[in-house]
Write a protein that holds these residues in place. Structure first.
Motif, PDB file in Angstrom:
ATOM      1  N   VAL A 157       0.853  -1.179   0.000  1.00  0.00           N
ATOM      2  CA  VAL A 157       0.000   0.000   0.000  1.00  0.00           C
ATOM      3  C   VAL A 157       0.893   1.234   0.000  1.00  0.00           C
ATOM      4  O   VAL A 157       1.832   1.322   0.804  1.00  0.00           O
ATOM      5  CB  VAL A 157      -0.927   0.019   1.245  1.00  0.00           C
ATOM      6  CG1 VAL A 157      -1.832   1.234   1.218  1.00  0.00           C
ATOM      7  CG2 VAL A 157      -1.738  -1.266   1.320  1.00  0.00           C
ATOM      8  N   PRO A 158       0.638   2.188  -0.871  1.00  0.00           N
ATOM      9  CA  PRO A 158       1.433   3.421  -0.833  1.00  0.00           C
ATOM     10  C   PRO A 158       1.415   4.042   0.564  1.00  0.00           C
ATOM     11  O   PRO A 158       0.391   4.049   1.249  1.00  0.00           O
ATOM     12  CB  PRO A 158       0.727   4.315  -1.860  1.00  0.00           C
ATOM     13  CG  PRO A 158       0.099   3.349  -2.809  1.00  0.00           C
ATOM     14  CD  PRO A 158      -0.335   2.184  -1.972  1.00  0.00           C
ATOM     15  N   GLU A 159       2.557   4.548   0.957  1.00  0.00           N
ATOM     16  CA  GLU A 159       2.716   5.018   2.343  1.00  0.00           C
ATOM     17  C   GLU A 159       1.701   6.080   2.726  1.00  0.00           C
ATOM     18  O   GLU A 159       1.115   6.033   3.804  1.00  0.00           O
ATOM     19  CB  GLU A 159       4.136   5.558   2.526  1.00  0.00           C
ATOM     20  CG  GLU A 159       4.452   5.950   3.958  1.00  0.00           C
ATOM     21  CD  GLU A 159       5.907   6.332   4.136  1.00  0.00           C
ATOM     22  OE1 GLU A 159       6.155   7.392   4.745  1.00  0.00           O
ATOM     23  OE2 GLU A 159       6.794   5.574   3.659  1.00  0.00           O
ATOM     24  N   GLU A 160       1.461   7.042   1.863  1.00  0.00           N
ATOM     25  CA  GLU A 160       0.543   8.122   2.201  1.00  0.00           C
ATOM     26  C   GLU A 160      -0.891   7.614   2.360  1.00  0.00           C
ATOM     27  O   GLU A 160      -1.646   8.098   3.201  1.00  0.00           O
ATOM     28  CB  GLU A 160       0.606   9.217   1.135  1.00  0.00           C
ATOM     29  CG  GLU A 160       1.837  10.101   1.238  1.00  0.00           C
ATOM     30  CD  GLU A 160       1.959  10.750   2.609  1.00  0.00           C
ATOM     31  OE1 GLU A 160       0.934  11.277   3.124  1.00  0.00           O
ATOM     32  OE2 GLU A 160       3.063  10.728   3.183  1.00  0.00           O
ATOM     33  N   ILE A 161      -1.257   6.632   1.500  1.00  0.00           N
ATOM     34  CA  ILE A 161      -2.601   6.055   1.623  1.00  0.00           C
ATOM     35  C   ILE A 161      -2.717   5.305   2.957  1.00  0.00           C
ATOM     36  O   ILE A 161      -3.730   5.400   3.661  1.00  0.00           O
ATOM     37  CB  ILE A 161      -2.902   5.117   0.437  1.00  0.00           C
ATOM     38  CG1 ILE A 161      -2.961   5.938  -0.863  1.00  0.00           C
ATOM     39  CG2 ILE A 161      -4.208   4.369   0.655  1.00  0.00           C
ATOM     40  CD1 ILE A 161      -3.208   5.100  -2.095  1.00  0.00           C
ATOM     41  N   LEU A 162      -1.675   4.552   3.301  1.00  0.00           N
ATOM     42  CA  LEU A 162      -1.685   3.801   4.558  1.00  0.00           C
ATOM     43  C   LEU A 162      -1.791   4.760   5.752  1.00  0.00           C
ATOM     44  O   LEU A 162      -2.588   4.535   6.669  1.00  0.00           O
ATOM     45  CB  LEU A 162      -0.402   2.967   4.679  1.00  0.00           C
ATOM     46  CG  LEU A 162      -0.233   2.181   5.986  1.00  0.00           C
ATOM     47  CD1 LEU A 162      -1.297   1.100   6.086  1.00  0.00           C
ATOM     48  CD2 LEU A 162       1.158   1.570   6.077  1.00  0.00           C
ATOM     49  N   ILE A 163      -1.004   5.836   5.715  1.00  0.00           N
ATOM     50  CA  ILE A 163      -1.037   6.795   6.820  1.00  0.00           C
ATOM     51  C   ILE A 163      -2.399   7.460   6.910  1.00  0.00           C
ATOM     52  O   ILE A 163      -2.940   7.681   8.006  1.00  0.00           O
ATOM     53  CB  ILE A 163       0.071   7.854   6.645  1.00  0.00           C
ATOM     54  CG1 ILE A 163       1.446   7.198   6.802  1.00  0.00           C
ATOM     55  CG2 ILE A 163      -0.092   8.984   7.668  1.00  0.00           C
ATOM     56  CD1 ILE A 163       2.610   8.133   6.534  1.00  0.00           C
ATOM     57  N   GLY A 164      -2.978   7.769   5.760  1.00  0.00           N
ATOM     58  CA  GLY A 164      -4.296   8.375   5.776  1.00  0.00           C
ATOM     59  C   GLY A 164      -5.345   7.443   6.348  1.00  0.00           C
ATOM     60  O   GLY A 164      -6.295   7.878   7.019  1.00  0.00           O
ATOM     61  N   TYR A 165      -5.188   6.126   6.112  1.00  0.00           N
ATOM     62  CA  TYR A 165      -6.150   5.153   6.626  1.00  0.00           C
ATOM     63  C   TYR A 165      -5.957   4.931   8.128  1.00  0.00           C
ATOM     64  O   TYR A 165      -6.911   4.895   8.900  1.00  0.00           O
ATOM     65  CB  TYR A 165      -5.984   3.834   5.868  1.00  0.00           C
ATOM     66  CG  TYR A 165      -6.920   2.758   6.318  1.00  0.00           C
ATOM     67  CD1 TYR A 165      -8.298   2.841   6.072  1.00  0.00           C
ATOM     68  CD2 TYR A 165      -6.449   1.636   6.999  1.00  0.00           C
ATOM     69  CE1 TYR A 165      -9.164   1.849   6.496  1.00  0.00           C
ATOM     70  CE2 TYR A 165      -7.308   0.645   7.428  1.00  0.00           C
ATOM     71  CZ  TYR A 165      -8.664   0.748   7.171  1.00  0.00           C
ATOM     72  OH  TYR A 165      -9.524  -0.229   7.588  1.00  0.00           O
ATOM     73  N   VAL A 166      -4.703   4.769   8.537  1.00  0.00           N
ATOM     74  CA  VAL A 166      -4.412   4.518   9.955  1.00  0.00           C
ATOM     75  C   VAL A 166      -4.574   5.788  10.788  1.00  0.00           C
ATOM     76  O   VAL A 166      -5.075   5.757  11.908  1.00  0.00           O
ATOM     77  CB  VAL A 166      -2.981   3.959  10.114  1.00  0.00           C
ATOM     78  CG1 VAL A 166      -2.625   3.802  11.591  1.00  0.00           C
ATOM     79  CG2 VAL A 166      -2.839   2.634   9.397  1.00  0.00           C
ATOM     80  N   GLY A 167      -4.147   6.892  10.237  1.00  0.00           N
ATOM     81  CA  GLY A 167      -4.160   8.144  10.991  1.00  0.00           C
ATOM     82  C   GLY A 167      -2.745   8.578  11.309  1.00  0.00           C
ATOM     83  O   GLY A 167      -1.979   7.814  11.905  1.00  0.00           O
ATOM     84  N   ARG A 168      -2.386   9.776  10.867  1.00  0.00           N
ATOM     85  CA  ARG A 168      -1.009  10.240  11.055  1.00  0.00           C
ATOM     86  C   ARG A 168      -0.627  10.299  12.540  1.00  0.00           C
ATOM     87  O   ARG A 168       0.491   9.965  12.919  1.00  0.00           O
ATOM     88  CB  ARG A 168      -0.842  11.622  10.406  1.00  0.00           C
ATOM     89  CG  ARG A 168       0.606  12.084  10.330  1.00  0.00           C
ATOM     90  CD  ARG A 168       0.728  13.362   9.518  1.00  0.00           C
ATOM     91  NE  ARG A 168       0.235  13.175   8.159  1.00  0.00           N
ATOM     92  CZ  ARG A 168       0.968  12.653   7.167  1.00  0.00           C
ATOM     93  NH1 ARG A 168       2.216  12.277   7.392  1.00  0.00           N
ATOM     94  NH2 ARG A 168       0.463  12.542   5.954  1.00  0.00           N
ATOM     95  N   GLN A 169      -1.576  10.710  13.372  1.00  0.00           N
ATOM     96  CA  GLN A 169      -1.274  10.802  14.803  1.00  0.00           C
ATOM     97  C   GLN A 169      -1.028   9.420  15.405  1.00  0.00           C
ATOM     98  O   GLN A 169      -0.153   9.246  16.257  1.00  0.00           O
ATOM     99  CB  GLN A 169      -2.419  11.501  15.546  1.00  0.00           C
ATOM    100  CG  GLN A 169      -2.109  11.772  17.013  1.00  0.00           C
ATOM    101  CD  GLN A 169      -3.226  12.512  17.719  1.00  0.00           C
ATOM    102  OE1 GLN A 169      -4.315  12.682  17.171  1.00  0.00           O
ATOM    103  NE2 GLN A 169      -2.948  12.961  18.932  1.00  0.00           N
ATOM    104  N   ASN A 170      -1.803   8.441  14.943  1.00  0.00           N
ATOM    105  CA  ASN A 170      -1.601   7.077  15.453  1.00  0.00           C
ATOM    106  C   ASN A 170      -0.242   6.532  15.041  1.00  0.00           C
ATOM    107  O   ASN A 170       0.431   5.841  15.811  1.00  0.00           O
ATOM    108  CB  ASN A 170      -2.703   6.157  14.933  1.00  0.00           C
ATOM    109  CG  ASN A 170      -4.063   6.496  15.518  1.00  0.00           C
ATOM    110  OD1 ASN A 170      -4.148   7.139  16.569  1.00  0.00           O
ATOM    111  ND2 ASN A 170      -5.124   6.089  14.851  1.00  0.00           N
TER     112      ASN A 170
END
Length: 465
Positions: free
Chosen positions: A136-149
């Protein structure tokens, strides 16, 4: 100095006693149990800050994955997990055998931890539109998980990876379960967000150093004696009759326990209020069996009673001697006691007292919960501060003597006592940890060996009344 007959009993309990109400107790509750060499030191593989991490696992996420679990996959020991850059650790000595470590984690280490966290989330995430295992592209993964998390998980991963490295300077000195990260998590988040690095402070208790007064050979010149009653007092009232009064002068000896009374000339006035007499049957062989079953003559009764009295007297004398020795050596050492060590010893003593109360009064669950509350325990620690401190000083002093004099005990004694203790646990259907039992028995045997050595080398004066 007074030779008393009080028994110093230290029951060794698990650290979780107060919260779990489970008590690990050595088999014979009537045996004096000493805890001399049980300072448990930090090991690099200990996950000492797990409670710290668990406070930050409540943040929301579209799927179930905690920062602790993501970082635990890389929580390996110092030797196996080499950091890509060196930490900067500044050590500052604090009061009460405490050390403060200021840890600065460089950006290169933080970046490496970030990549590991992303890789772990990548394995566990089930992002809509991507097949399991598909990158999964990193930015998509971060957007799904949550940058703060992701940031929280990264910080916790950094802490897990770097703590054992940061503790290198106190390895072999740091007390187990005394390590705590004192920097607020919000402060670490702010530093990481703005600088891409991390800074945190660690407070750790270290094994206290013992200083003997006046020098390291002080215990070898130990002298003890004692008496509970002012010399001459009993002799002065022998033969007194009911209603009679006597007045007599006495001088307190120079070795009297209360310093303010030493050498004081005192005048005692004693009045006999009442005398008690016993109406006893005629002493002949006909009552021998009633006095002691199995005896046929009064002479047999006298011999057995004398033998028992001598045994009791010898036991009391030995116990009084041990107590007097322990009391004296505690006054010969200076120790800065860490708070964690004080609390551990205090909770063990409190647990022993609570166990005794429970055995006598059969406490119900509500009563036990009330007596096991943090408030009740803290009150005990406060009220018994002096006694707890003296006991710790005794234990540390004895442990130091054991090492200095290179004392040893027979291996077969250890094996035998461990077997006896385990058998007693099983007989009473109590839970136990055999390794912990072994450690406890070893501590007892070491303490007994030190007391034996001291009795042979200490100048002891017994005062007969």
């Amino acid at each position: 100095m007074e030779l008393c007959t009080q028994t110093f009993t230290s029951f060794l309990l698990p650290n979780s006693f107060i919260s779990s109400n489970k008590i690990l107790l050595l088999a014979n509750a009537n045996t004096s149990v000493f805890k001399f060499n049980s300072l448990k030191l930090f090991a690099p593989h200990d996950h000492l800050f797990q409670p710290f991490i668990s406070r930050y696992n409540s943040f929301s996420s579209p799927f179930t994955v905690s920062a602790a679990s993501s970082s635990s996959s890389v929580a390996v020991g110092t030797e196996q997990d080499r950091l890509p850059a060196e930490l900067k650790v500044t050590e500052t000595e604090q009061l009460n055998s405490t050390v403060k470590l200021h840890v600065e984690v460089p950006p290169l280490v933080c970046e490496d931890c970030y990549k590991r966290v992303i890789a772990e989330f990548m394995k566990q995430a089930k992002v809509p539109g991507f097949r399991p295992g598909k990158k999964v592209p990193e930015e998509i993964l971060i957007g799904y998980v949550g940058r703060q998390n992701v940031q929280k998980a990264t910080i916790e991963s950094i802490l897990r990876r770097t703590l054992s490295h940061a503790m290198t300077s106190v390895t072999g000195r740091a007390l187990q379960d005394s390590v705590r990260i004192v920097t607020k998590f919000s402060e670490m988040e702010e530093t990481y967000s703005s600088l891409g690095s991390l800074r945190y402070d660690v407070i750790v208790d270290v094994a206290p150093e013992i200083k003997w007064i006046p020098d390291n050979n002080a215990y070898k010149n130990l002298k003890i004696d004692g008496d509970k009653v002012l010399p001459g007092f009993l002799d002065s009232i022998i033969g007194i009759h009911r209603g009679e009064s006597k007045s007599f002068p006495l001088v307190f000896p120079e070795n009297w326990k209360q310093e303010n009374l030493r050498g004081v000339h005192a005048q005692f006035n004693v009045e006999c209020k009442e005398l008690f007499y016993r109406d006893l049957p005629e002493l002949d062989d006909s009552i021998a069996d009633k006095l002691l079953p199995g005896c046929s003559t009064v002479e047999q009764v006298k011999d057995l009673l004398l033998q028992r009295c001598l045994e009791v007297e010898q036991t009391a004398r030995e116990q009084a001697t041990d107590n007097a020795i322990l009391d004296q050596i505690s006054k010969m050492v200076e120790v800065d006691i860490p708070q964690s060590l004080f609390e551990e010893q205090g909770r063990q003593l409190y647990g022993a007292n609570l166990l005794e109360i429970q055995a006598k009064m059969k406490l119900n669950e509500q009563q036990l919960a009330s007596l096991s509350s943090p408030k009740a325990v803290n009150q005990y620690l406060e009220h018994q501060k002096e006694n707890i401190t003296n006991l710790i000083k005794q234990n540390l002093a004895v442990g130091d003597i054991y090492r200095r004099e290179n004392l040893q005990f027979a291996t077969e004694d250890l094996v035998k006592e461990v077997e006896n203790s385990v058998a007693e646990f099983k007989r009473q259907n109590q839970e136990y940890d055999e390794e912990r039992v072994k450690d406890q028995v070893q501590e007892i045997l070491e303490g007994a060996k030190v007391l034996e050595w001291l009795r042979e080398h200490v100048e002891i004066q017994y005062i007969t009344r």
